[in-house]
Each structure stands twice: as C-alpha cells, then as structure tokens.
Write a protein that holds these residues in place. Structure first.
Motif, PDB file in Angstrom:
ATOM      1  N   ALA A  11       0.826  -1.204   0.000  1.00  0.00           N
ATOM      2  CA  ALA A  11       0.000   0.000   0.000  1.00  0.00           C
ATOM      3  C   ALA A  11       0.868   1.264   0.000  1.00  0.00           C
ATOM      4  O   ALA A  11       0.584   2.222  -0.719  1.00  0.00           O
ATOM      5  CB  ALA A  11      -0.933  -0.001   1.206  1.00  0.00           C
ATOM      6  N   ARG A  12       1.911   1.275   0.785  1.00  0.00           N
ATOM      7  CA  ARG A  12       2.791   2.440   0.855  1.00  0.00           C
ATOM      8  C   ARG A  12       3.531   2.639  -0.469  1.00  0.00           C
ATOM      9  O   ARG A  12       3.656   3.751  -0.975  1.00  0.00           O
ATOM     10  CB  ARG A  12       3.780   2.292   2.001  1.00  0.00           C
ATOM     11  N   SER A  14       2.528   1.551  -3.439  1.00  0.00           N
ATOM     12  CA  SER A  14       1.565   1.904  -4.479  1.00  0.00           C
ATOM     13  C   SER A  14       1.107   3.350  -4.363  1.00  0.00           C
ATOM     14  O   SER A  14       0.929   4.028  -5.369  1.00  0.00           O
ATOM     15  CB  SER A  14       0.358   0.978  -4.407  1.00  0.00           C
ATOM     16  N   SER A  15       0.903   3.835  -3.132  1.00  0.00           N
ATOM     17  CA  SER A  15       0.461   5.212  -2.971  1.00  0.00           C
ATOM     18  C   SER A  15       1.558   6.192  -3.368  1.00  0.00           C
ATOM     19  O   SER A  15       1.279   7.275  -3.869  1.00  0.00           O
ATOM     20  CB  SER A  15       0.018   5.472  -1.529  1.00  0.00           C
ATOM     21  N   ARG A  16       2.803   5.820  -3.173  1.00  0.00           N
ATOM     22  CA  ARG A  16       3.911   6.676  -3.580  1.00  0.00           C
ATOM     23  C   ARG A  16       4.006   6.748  -5.103  1.00  0.00           C
ATOM     24  O   ARG A  16       4.319   7.780  -5.672  1.00  0.00           O
ATOM     25  CB  ARG A  16       5.220   6.144  -2.988  1.00  0.00           C
ATOM     26  N   SER A  18       1.481   6.288  -7.217  1.00  0.00           N
ATOM     27  CA  SER A  18       0.173   6.477  -7.842  1.00  0.00           C
ATOM     28  C   SER A  18       0.158   7.630  -8.839  1.00  0.00           C
ATOM     29  O   SER A  18      -0.562   7.575  -9.833  1.00  0.00           O
ATOM     30  CB  SER A  18      -0.895   6.706  -6.781  1.00  0.00           C
TER      31      SER A  18
END
Length: 61
Positions: A11-12, A14-16, A18
């Motif tokens: 999640a971390r 992927s959010s970076r 995105s």
C-alpha cells in the motif's frame, strides 16, 4: 550502505507511485472546416483538412 529496517508495504509503495501512472487527456480543438472536435496538430478525421488545406482524401463508403 544503509539497509531498510522493515519491508515497504504494498500500500505504501503503491500510494507513492500512484501519481506516476496518471494520463492526461489529449487536447481537443474544433475543426475550422466542419466544426468537429479533433486532436490538436492533427488532420481532422471527419473531413481531412489541416491548416486550411485538404491533406487526407475522404473515402465514401
């Protein structure tokens, strides 16, 4: 060399990343000949005109 203390979560990571994959919509302009929306700096797909000249012959189906 420094080594990360913990694994970076999915999640971390992927959010970076995105914002890297976002696409922009192409710029659309109206054709001066027929008024149809077409991509900027390209010949019109409807009538074949570009900068006031006929550059693509239109096929009759």
């Amino acid at each position: 060399m420094a080594v990360p203390a913990r694994k970076t979560s999915h999640a971390r990571k992927s959010s970076r990343r995105s914002s890297v994959w976002k696409l922009e919509a192409p710029t659309l302009v109206t054709c001066s000949n027929c008024g149809e929306l077409t991509a900027a700096h390209k010949a019109c797909t409807n009538c074949g005109m570009y900068k006031g000249r006929q550059v693509v012959e239109k096929k009759d189906a």
